[in-house]
Design a protein around this motif. Structure first.
Motif, PDB file in Angstrom:
ATOM      1  N   ARG A   1       0.823  -1.211   0.000  1.00  0.00           N
ATOM      2  CA  ARG A   1       0.000   0.000   0.000  1.00  0.00           C
ATOM      3  C   ARG A   1       0.857   1.261   0.000  1.00  0.00           C
ATOM      4  NH1 ARG A   1      -5.144  -1.409   3.835  1.00  0.00           N
ATOM      5  NH2 ARG A   1      -6.200  -2.615   2.253  1.00  0.00           N
ATOM      6  N   LEU A   2       1.917   1.238   0.809  1.00  0.00           N
ATOM      7  CA  LEU A   2       2.731   2.443   0.863  1.00  0.00           C
ATOM      8  C   LEU A   2       3.532   2.595  -0.431  1.00  0.00           C
ATOM      9  CD1 LEU A   2       3.040   4.762   2.798  1.00  0.00           C
ATOM     10  CD2 LEU A   2       5.155   3.766   3.561  1.00  0.00           C
ATOM     11  N   LEU A   3       3.967   1.467  -0.990  1.00  0.00           N
ATOM     12  CA  LEU A   3       4.711   1.545  -2.248  1.00  0.00           C
ATOM     13  C   LEU A   3       3.835   2.150  -3.349  1.00  0.00           C
ATOM     14  CD1 LEU A   3       6.800  -1.742  -2.129  1.00  0.00           C
ATOM     15  CD2 LEU A   3       7.582   0.598  -1.788  1.00  0.00           C
ATOM     16  N   GLU A   4       2.558   1.812  -3.312  1.00  0.00           N
ATOM     17  CA  GLU A   4       1.639   2.386  -4.307  1.00  0.00           C
ATOM     18  C   GLU A   4       1.531   3.898  -4.140  1.00  0.00           C
ATOM     19  OE1 GLU A   4      -2.198   0.091  -5.788  1.00  0.00           O
ATOM     20  OE2 GLU A   4      -1.888  -0.130  -3.645  1.00  0.00           O
ATOM     21  N   LEU A   5       1.652   4.327  -2.905  1.00  0.00           N
ATOM     22  CA  LEU A   5       1.494   5.756  -2.607  1.00  0.00           C
ATOM     23  C   LEU A   5       2.758   6.547  -2.955  1.00  0.00           C
ATOM     24  CD1 LEU A   5      -0.149   8.041  -1.214  1.00  0.00           C
ATOM     25  CD2 LEU A   5       0.703   7.219   0.974  1.00  0.00           C
ATOM     26  N   LEU A   6       3.928   5.841  -2.965  1.00  0.00           N
ATOM     27  CA  LEU A   6       5.210   6.549  -3.085  1.00  0.00           C
ATOM     28  C   LEU A   6       5.296   7.569  -4.235  1.00  0.00           C
ATOM     29  CD1 LEU A   6       8.189   4.238  -2.110  1.00  0.00           C
ATOM     30  CD2 LEU A   6       7.414   6.362  -1.044  1.00  0.00           C
ATOM     31  N   PRO A   7       4.865   7.197  -5.458  1.00  0.00           N
ATOM     32  CA  PRO A   7       4.985   8.186  -6.548  1.00  0.00           C
ATOM     33  C   PRO A   7       4.199   9.461  -6.260  1.00  0.00           C
ATOM     34  CG  PRO A   7       4.286   6.025  -7.361  1.00  0.00           C
ATOM     35  CD  PRO A   7       4.283   5.941  -5.887  1.00  0.00           C
ATOM     36  N   TRP A   8       3.205   9.371  -5.393  1.00  0.00           N
ATOM     37  CA  TRP A   8       2.384  10.544  -5.080  1.00  0.00           C
ATOM     38  C   TRP A   8       2.975  11.361  -3.940  1.00  0.00           C
ATOM     39  CZ3 TRP A   8      -2.173  11.399  -7.752  1.00  0.00           C
ATOM     40  CH2 TRP A   8      -2.564  10.350  -8.604  1.00  0.00           C
ATOM     41  N   LEU A   9       3.853  10.718  -3.182  1.00  0.00           N
ATOM     42  CA  LEU A   9       4.332  11.380  -1.972  1.00  0.00           C
ATOM     43  C   LEU A   9       5.297  12.519  -2.252  1.00  0.00           C
ATOM     44  CD1 LEU A   9       5.004   8.582   0.672  1.00  0.00           C
ATOM     45  CD2 LEU A   9       3.191  10.271   0.597  1.00  0.00           C
ATOM     46  N   ARG A  10       6.120  12.363  -3.283  1.00  0.00           N
ATOM     47  CA  ARG A  10       7.178  13.337  -3.593  1.00  0.00           C
ATOM     48  C   ARG A  10       7.842  13.764  -2.285  1.00  0.00           C
ATOM     49  NH1 ARG A  10       2.739  14.591  -6.754  1.00  0.00           N
ATOM     50  NH2 ARG A  10       3.111  14.220  -8.950  1.00  0.00           N
ATOM     51  N   PRO A  11       8.572  12.805  -1.655  1.00  0.00           N
ATOM     52  CA  PRO A  11       9.025  13.011  -0.287  1.00  0.00           C
ATOM     53  C   PRO A  11       9.916  14.245  -0.098  1.00  0.00           C
ATOM     54  CG  PRO A  11       9.866  10.930  -1.176  1.00  0.00           C
ATOM     55  CD  PRO A  11       8.932  11.493  -2.190  1.00  0.00           C
ATOM     56  N   HIS A  12      10.614  14.660  -1.178  1.00  0.00           N
ATOM     57  CA  HIS A  12      11.539  15.780  -0.957  1.00  0.00           C
ATOM     58  C   HIS A  12      10.927  17.125  -1.331  1.00  0.00           C
ATOM     59  CE1 HIS A  12      14.364  12.890   0.227  1.00  0.00           C
ATOM     60  NE2 HIS A  12      14.213  12.241  -0.915  1.00  0.00           N
ATOM     61  N   GLN A  13       9.623  17.096  -1.628  1.00  0.00           N
ATOM     62  CA  GLN A  13       8.965  18.351  -1.990  1.00  0.00           C
ATOM     63  C   GLN A  13       8.161  18.868  -0.802  1.00  0.00           C
ATOM     64  OE1 GLN A  13       6.166  18.017  -5.206  1.00  0.00           O
ATOM     65  NE2 GLN A  13       7.643  18.819  -6.656  1.00  0.00           N
ATOM     66  N   SER A  14       8.135  20.186  -0.643  1.00  0.00           N
ATOM     67  CA  SER A  14       7.271  20.762   0.388  1.00  0.00           C
ATOM     68  C   SER A  14       5.874  20.936  -0.214  1.00  0.00           C
ATOM     69  CB  SER A  14       7.810  22.124   0.836  1.00  0.00           C
ATOM     70  OG  SER A  14       7.668  23.040  -0.235  1.00  0.00           O
TER      71      SER A  14
ATOM     72  N   SER B   1       5.687  24.998   8.885  1.00  0.00           N
ATOM     73  CA  SER B   1       5.726  25.928   7.757  1.00  0.00           C
ATOM     74  C   SER B   1       5.395  25.169   6.470  1.00  0.00           C
ATOM     75  CB  SER B   1       7.147  26.511   7.662  1.00  0.00           C
ATOM     76  OG  SER B   1       7.451  26.790   6.330  1.00  0.00           O
ATOM     77  N   PRO B   2       4.573  25.752   5.569  1.00  0.00           N
ATOM     78  CA  PRO B   2       4.285  25.071   4.299  1.00  0.00           C
ATOM     79  C   PRO B   2       5.522  24.945   3.417  1.00  0.00           C
ATOM     80  CG  PRO B   2       3.319  27.279   4.339  1.00  0.00           C
ATOM     81  CD  PRO B   2       3.874  27.031   5.711  1.00  0.00           C
ATOM     82  N   PHE B   3       6.571  25.723   3.741  1.00  0.00           N
ATOM     83  CA  PHE B   3       7.796  25.633   2.952  1.00  0.00           C
ATOM     84  C   PHE B   3       8.660  24.452   3.402  1.00  0.00           C
ATOM     85  CE2 PHE B   3       6.734  30.272   3.249  1.00  0.00           C
ATOM     86  CZ  PHE B   3       6.105  30.327   2.007  1.00  0.00           C
ATOM     87  N   ARG B   4       8.289  23.829   4.549  1.00  0.00           N
ATOM     88  CA  ARG B   4       9.026  22.652   5.035  1.00  0.00           C
ATOM     89  C   ARG B   4       8.138  21.433   5.166  1.00  0.00           C
ATOM     90  NH1 ARG B   4      11.407  23.834  10.528  1.00  0.00           N
ATOM     91  NH2 ARG B   4      11.700  21.601  10.439  1.00  0.00           N
ATOM     92  N   CYS B   5       6.836  21.664   5.281  1.00  0.00           N
ATOM     93  CA  CYS B   5       5.907  20.563   5.527  1.00  0.00           C
ATOM     94  C   CYS B   5       5.878  19.630   4.310  1.00  0.00           C
ATOM     95  CB  CYS B   5       4.537  21.178   5.779  1.00  0.00           C
ATOM     96  SG  CYS B   5       3.303  19.993   6.253  1.00  0.00           S
ATOM     97  N   PRO B   6       6.007  18.309   4.492  1.00  0.00           N
ATOM     98  CA  PRO B   6       6.032  17.397   3.341  1.00  0.00           C
ATOM     99  C   PRO B   6       4.797  17.528   2.458  1.00  0.00           C
ATOM    100  CG  PRO B   6       6.596  16.230   5.366  1.00  0.00           C
ATOM    101  CD  PRO B   6       6.158  17.604   5.776  1.00  0.00           C
ATOM    102  N   SER B   7       5.018  17.365   1.144  1.00  0.00           N
ATOM    103  CA  SER B   7       3.968  17.643   0.156  1.00  0.00           C
ATOM    104  C   SER B   7       2.721  16.783   0.336  1.00  0.00           C
ATOM    105  CB  SER B   7       4.516  17.448  -1.258  1.00  0.00           C
ATOM    106  OG  SER B   7       4.788  16.083  -1.459  1.00  0.00           O
ATOM    107  N   LEU B   8       2.859  15.629   0.974  1.00  0.00           N
ATOM    108  CA  LEU B   8       1.679  14.769   1.117  1.00  0.00           C
ATOM    109  C   LEU B   8       0.573  15.482   1.894  1.00  0.00           C
ATOM    110  CD1 LEU B   8       1.344  12.974   4.113  1.00  0.00           C
ATOM    111  CD2 LEU B   8       3.684  12.544   3.423  1.00  0.00           C
ATOM    112  N   PHE B   9       0.940  16.519   2.672  1.00  0.00           N
ATOM    113  CA  PHE B   9      -0.079  17.211   3.467  1.00  0.00           C
ATOM    114  C   PHE B   9      -0.915  18.205   2.652  1.00  0.00           C
ATOM    115  CE2 PHE B   9       2.648  15.693   6.952  1.00  0.00           C
ATOM    116  CZ  PHE B   9       1.677  14.993   7.641  1.00  0.00           C
TER     117      PHE B   9
END
Ligand SMILES: Cc1cc2nc3c(=O)[nH]c(=O)nc-3n(C[C@H](O)[C@H](O)[C@H](O)COP(=O)(O)OP(=O)(O)OC[C@H]3O[C@@H](n4cnc5c(N)ncnc54)[C@H](O)[C@@H]3O)c2cc1C
Length: 515
Positions: free
Chosen positions: A154-167, A195-203
């Protein structure tokens, strides 16, 4: 003999856990240090005025609705709720404003007043985040014990959407070119104290949740929700003891066997900690019993911002929106002051709730109950609140004039101020960080303190300090996860419902729109 669980704290997390465990046949006792229930989600009542102490935005009622259903009742039966439209006004210090509404055409019109080219992308943003939420929900409903859980399908499916290094802000650049429009869809990271400039993009799902599922006002305020939860819990046989601070968790080796309060010792087959995680560890569990979350390690973690609060009972009524958020002209500087420099800003962002426009039960006729919140640094040696309190209060009263709250001082009939120092000492919140451990990727999923607490046996965590995180809907999710784990460990059937499979199947058919 049925199993007995003691919950430390009657906040929303503790109450939701109590309801689910009691509905499954467990004997439950809640010990609460304060004289009222609700924790940060309680009500200040004074001189005929009522204010929410903390939460004022009630989002995504589905989760609490399901918890009430498992107790044989419904949210609608227990609490009257009003969906707000407009949801809130955002006033930009840099100029312009948005009255944000879930009506798509109207919202496009509003965005067009600031940035015509951005308007058509509102709907695209909603479509993409609908899918993202559907893929995320199963992860929010699942406990994370270690890396193995992170690499589940399930998490692997989500990974492309997470863009972990993007705020969140970077992610929004794909949709909105105007900085103010982006802020309208990312200021919500402040709900997590980030801060939205640091908060991970998934939020980015936070603003989506508001438009798709509504911003709600419970009549009587969010404190009415925790009162209803306590009522439902007591009907299920839960014993709630107020004015009963837990002084120590008792252990046999590493296994929790009970608690000590001023009234004596209490046996428990399992202990659920709803109290602020870091503070509870420091106060209630000997340092040498902990491995991963020792006092030294806690001190090195990242914590959310705090809040400076004013609760004002004011003579007169204000023809202004239920919620107004003012974003400082130089928002990046304001956030830097809060998160990095740990100083007070000369131009602060702030938020005013004028709930009497929706709910006249909150103030005497002809009066208003105004709630004012400014995000500020958590406790830090740079700010001595005994020196700064009055100056900052005057600064905020002055700031309020920018959004139409003029001539306030003369009309104040009741006033209460809470500084980060009071969050820390009176409310027992570590560093006064009102939204717990920060929600950075290195402090999320299995890297957050686990729901089945990894350092001890028979101890479970619930609330903003554990997985999934802070904010009422996810706190209720944490209660469902922890209740399931307790029941599983007791060898009892777990009847806690889940909707994630249905959502996942719908999400798998969605194709993202290229930008
Ligand atoms: C100012 C503010 C605004 C917020 N706004 C929103 C919002 O708009 N929407 C939203 O979804 N969320 C919001 N939140 C975040 C979050 O939803 C609330 O803080 C929520 O109440 C946290 O719930 P909890 O169950 O984790 O803990 P808490 O509400 O803190 O409850 C913990 C309980 O444990 C008790 N306790 C502590 N130590 C002991 C002890 N030793 N013995 C016995 N009892 C103890 C405490 O007294 C408290 O009652 C806001 C928070 C704050 C502070």
């Amino acid at each position: 003999m049925s199993k007995e669980v003691i919950i430390i704290g009657a906040g929303p997390g503790g109450l939701a856990t109590a309801i689910q465990l009691a509905a499954s046949g467990v004997r439950v006792k809640i010990l609460e240090r304060l004289p009222i229930i609700g924790g940060r989600t309680s009500t200040i009542e004074a001189d005929g005025y009522k204010f929410d102490l903390g939460p004022t935005f009630f989002l995504y009622p589905r989760v609490l609705g399901e918890i009430f259903k498992s107790a044989g009742t419904t949210l609608e039966r227990e609490v009257e709720m009003v969906r707000l439209d407009p949801q809130y006004r955002i006033a930009f210090g840099a100029g312009g404003r948005l009255d944000c509404t879930p009506n798509i055409l109207e919202m496009e019109k509003q965005i067009a007043t600031l940035a015509p080219a951005d308007a058509p992308n509102f709907k695209k943003f909603l479509d993409e985040n609908r899918t993202k939420l559907a893929l995320m929900e199963p992860c929010l409903e699942t406990p994370f014990h270690g890396w193995k859980d992170v690499f589940n399908r399930r998490l692997l499916e989500l990974l492309p959407w997470l863009r972990p290094h993007q705020s969140v802000d970077d992610y929004l650049k794909r949709f909105f070119k105007d900085e103010r429009v982006r802020l309208a869809f990312c200021f919500q990271s402040k709900y997590l104290g980030m801060s939205p400039f640091r908060c991970p993009s998934l939020f980015s799902i936070l603003s989506f949740l508001e438009y798709e599922h509504g911003v709600w006002h419970p009549i009587g305020g969010c404190g009415a929700v925790t009162k209803a939860m306590a009522r439902v819990a007591e009907q299920l046989g839960v014993e709630i003891r107020l004015n009963e601070p837990v002084e120590e968790i008792l252990f046999a080796g590493r296994r929790a066997v009970g608690l000590r309060t001023a009234s004596g010792t209490h046996h428990a087959d399992a202990v659920v900690v709803n109290a602020d995680f870091a503070r509870a560890m420091e106060r209630l569990v000997p340092d040498q019993l902990r491995r991963r979350w020792t006092n030294a390690k806690l001190a090195k973690k990242k914590y959310s911002c705090s809040t400076f609060m004013m609760y004002l009972g004011v003579e007169g009524e204000f023809n202004l929106p239920h919620h107004t958020i003012h974003i400082a002209e130089n928002y990046a500087k304001n956030l830097d002051d809060i998160e990095n420099q740990h100083v007070l800003s000369e131009d602060s962002s702030f938020y005013v709730q004028n709930a009497c426009v929706t709910d006249p039960t909150l103030a005497p006729k002809g009066h208003s109950a105004l709630y004012v919140l400014a995000p500020v640094t958590h406790q830090h040696p740079n700010v001595d609140w005994s020196q700064q309190r009055d100056r900052f209060r005057a600064h905020l009263i002055n700031q309020m004039t920018k959004i139409g709250y003029t001539d306030i001082e003369r009309r104040i009939r009741y006033e209460r101020v809470i500084t980060p120092a009071e969050w820390d000492t009176r409310y027992e919140i570590y560093r006064g960080a009102t939204f717990n451990l920060a929600h950075t990727l290195d402090q999320m999923l299995h890297l957050r303190p686990h729901n089945r607490f990894e350092d001890l046996d028979g101890v479970y965590l619930v609330g903003g300090g554990t997985h999934p995180g802070s904010g009422l809907p996810v706190i209720f999710e944490s209660a469902r996860i922890s209740s399931k784990l307790v029941l599983e460990d007791f060898g009892m059937p777990t009847a806690v419902p889940s909707r994630s499979d249905e959502l996942l199947n719908a999400a798998r058919t969605y194709q993202p729109i290229a930008q």
